[in-house]
Design an enzyme around this catalytic site. Structure first.
Site, mmCIF file in Angstrom:
data_model
loop_
_atom_site.group_PDB
_atom_site.id
_atom_site.type_symbol
_atom_site.label_atom_id
_atom_site.label_comp_id
_atom_site.label_asym_id
_atom_site.label_seq_id
_atom_site.Cartn_x
_atom_site.Cartn_y
_atom_site.Cartn_z
ATOM 1 N N LYS A 52 0.864 -1.256 -0.035
ATOM 2 C CA LYS A 52 0.062 -0.029 0.130
ATOM 3 C C LYS A 52 1.133 1.236 0.026
ATOM 4 C CE LYS A 52 -0.298 -0.330 5.043
ATOM 5 N NZ LYS A 52 -0.877 -0.844 6.012
ATOM 6 N N ARG B 133 -10.715 -0.123 14.381
ATOM 7 C CA ARG B 133 -10.849 0.611 13.169
ATOM 8 C C ARG B 133 -11.859 0.207 12.292
ATOM 9 N NH1 ARG B 133 -5.048 0.969 10.380
ATOM 10 N NH2 ARG B 133 -5.352 -1.230 10.003
ATOM 11 N N HIS C 115 -6.313 -7.469 13.150
ATOM 12 C CA HIS C 115 -5.307 -6.559 13.040
ATOM 13 C C HIS C 115 -5.146 -6.343 14.393
ATOM 14 C CE1 HIS C 115 -2.056 -4.205 11.332
ATOM 15 N NE2 HIS C 115 -2.555 -3.051 11.839
ATOM 16 N N ARG D 146 1.245 -10.830 7.197
ATOM 17 C CA ARG D 146 0.953 -9.381 6.392
ATOM 18 C C ARG D 146 2.210 -8.574 6.738
ATOM 19 N NH1 ARG D 146 -4.134 -9.987 9.194
ATOM 20 N NH2 ARG D 146 -3.291 -8.013 10.366
ATOM 21 N N TYR E 112 14.484 30.770 7.794
ATOM 22 C CA TYR E 112 13.307 31.176 8.248
ATOM 23 C C TYR E 112 13.121 31.286 9.945
ATOM 24 C CZ TYR E 112 11.365 30.762 3.476
ATOM 25 O OH TYR E 112 10.991 30.709 2.403
ATOM 26 N N CYS F 83 13.350 24.425 4.719
ATOM 27 C CA CYS F 83 12.405 24.960 3.818
ATOM 28 C C CYS F 83 11.769 23.957 3.048
ATOM 29 C CB CYS F 83 13.225 26.028 3.160
ATOM 30 S SG CYS F 83 14.422 26.987 4.043
ATOM 31 N N MET F 84 10.907 24.578 2.236
ATOM 32 C CA MET F 84 10.343 23.621 1.273
ATOM 33 C C MET F 84 11.221 22.919 0.251
ATOM 34 S SD MET F 84 7.245 24.511 -1.624
ATOM 35 C CE MET F 84 6.184 25.373 -0.282
ATOM 36 N N ASP F 85 12.240 23.516 -0.171
ATOM 37 C CA ASP F 85 13.088 22.901 -1.163
ATOM 38 C C ASP F 85 14.318 22.963 -0.969
ATOM 39 O OD1 ASP F 85 10.657 23.003 -2.781
ATOM 40 O OD2 ASP F 85 11.112 25.013 -2.873
#
Ligand SMILES: *Cc1c(COP(=O)(O)O)cnc(C)c1O
Length: 396
Positions: free
Chosen positions: A50, A147, A176, A234, A278, A325-327
């Protein structure tokens, strides 16, 4: 004449043009599958692929597992299963998620195994078998995870009815565990007892797989596998060479499959008092060499790692300096005259994997679990596949 643009779908081409990459070692994956198969004393493995095989790439992972004899796979959603079918994966594919009734015909068309988590879905599956053809189901019992699944009290009647319905194969009954990672295993054993109570009360399950264990349960409560004549393990995280208890991975010889690296894209020396990134959360206490690395939280390098994580560079560890930071993010290489002074633009930076911290360590720094670290490696990061063991590799 302008040169043709590279095919953007080609991960190798992309990797030539971006500093960050996830290297996925399929030889390690197959090694881990063999280790787990031995540990499970021959019980078949269900490869949990998954979430794009926890970020490793579901199709190459499923193919590599099929090569070592894995015949059962699981995904979370129908579209994830369809991607495998389209790629020619032929084994059984169980969709873990509770289906919405409208999804059910697709299970028949693509020969997917249905999770039956409620009496309502059991009834919908009976209709499906009449209108669309044979259906294979795995009935889920909720023994304490809270769940999805039938309550142990209602499960026997529902299963009996499914067993008697033409066109329905009860291929599995399963549950599970809520805290399989707990080495003590008390609650896991209670859940196991509830599950056994249900399945032992039923006739006609001789052909059904009875499956309870995920990776951790195999380690901590092995009877959750060995108690049954037709078990299935599993396994997800351990296949990818990870375990929240690092010692355990080492003990059984699991090898981490993913290595996440980036590169130094910029270097400078800063004076004492200079702040970085930042919010100015990091300040140089002395003259320091600062490397900028070409990855950020948009690649899955979690912002929570700001001022907490370490990276591997030239075989040594260096700390993240300031906010991720983002990048991009920055690394403190220490005094310019020190070993960090040898670092050059273009040098490889190991965010996790051989030559740096493990994904489990990164998870601890980020206050999360290794699952989230590997799943979080974003679609922007090219995946490169290796098919040879790296002798230098140490366990997670
Ligand atoms: C994800 C998942 C697993 C695999 O768990 P690991 O800890 O990764 O081995 C097993 N069973 C179910 C129901 C799951 O959702």
């Amino acid at each position: 004449m302008p040169r043709p643009l590279p095919d953007p779908a080609d991960a190798a081409t992309e990797a030539d043009l971006t500093p960050t990459r996830a290297t996925v070692n399929l030889a390690h994956l197959r090694h881990n599958a063999r280790v787990l198969h031995t540990l499970s004393e021959g019980a078949p493995l269900l490869g949990v692929v998954k979430a794009d095989a926890y970020g490793h790439g579901a199709v190459p992972v499923a193919r590599a597992l099929a090569e070592v004899g894995v015949q059962h796979f699981a995904v979370a959603t129908v579209p994830e299963a369809l991607r495998l079918r389209r790629a020619g994966i032929r084994g059984r594919i169980l969709v873990f998620g509770a289906p919405l009734p409208a999804f059910l015909p697709a299970y028949v068309t693509h020969e997917l195994d249905v999770t039956v988590p409620s009496a309502e879905i059991a009834a919908a599956v009976e209709t499906l078998a009449r209108t669309h053809g044979p259906v294979r189901v795995h009935v889920k019992i909720d023994t304490g995870m809270g769940r999805i699944g039938l309550a142990p009290g209602e499960a026997p009647a529902v299963i009996r009815r499914l067993l008697q319905t033409p066109g329905i194969t009860v291929a599995g009954v399963w549950t599970h565990f809520a805290s399989a990672g707990d080495p003590d295993g008390t609650f896991t054993r209670e859940q196991l007892a509830l599950f056994e109570g249900v399945v032992r009360s039923l006739d006609g399950l001789d052909a059904a797989l009875l499956h309870t264990a995920s990776s951790s349960a195999l380690f901590h409560v092995p009877e959750s596998v060995h108690r049954f004549d037709r078990p299935l393990v599993r396994t997800g995280l351990a296949l990818y060479g990870l375990n929240s208890r690092t010692e355990l991975s080492r003990e059984v010889g699991l090898r981490p499959v993913m290595r996440l690296t980036s590169r130094v894209t910029h270097l400078k020396t800063v004076e004492p008092g200079t702040t970085i990134s930042y919010g100015r959360t990091w300040r140089a206490e002395r003259r320091s060499r600062i490397a900028t690395v070409g990855a950020g939280y948009a690649d899955g390098y979690i912002r929570r790692l700001s001022n907490r994580a370490e990276v591997g560079l030239h075989g040594q560890r260096f700390p993240v300096a300031g906010t991720v930071c983002m990048d991009m993010f920055m690394v403190d290489l220490g005094a310019p005259e020190g070993p960090g002074g040898e670092v050059r633009v273009g040098d490889e930076v190991v965010l996790f994997g051989t030559g740096g911290p493990s994904a489990v360590e990164v998870a601890r720094w980020a206050d999360t679990i290794a699952y989230e670290v590997v799943c979080g490696v974003s679609a922007r990061v090219p995946r490169l596949y290796l098919d040879a063991a790296e002798p230098s590799d140490t366990p997670a």
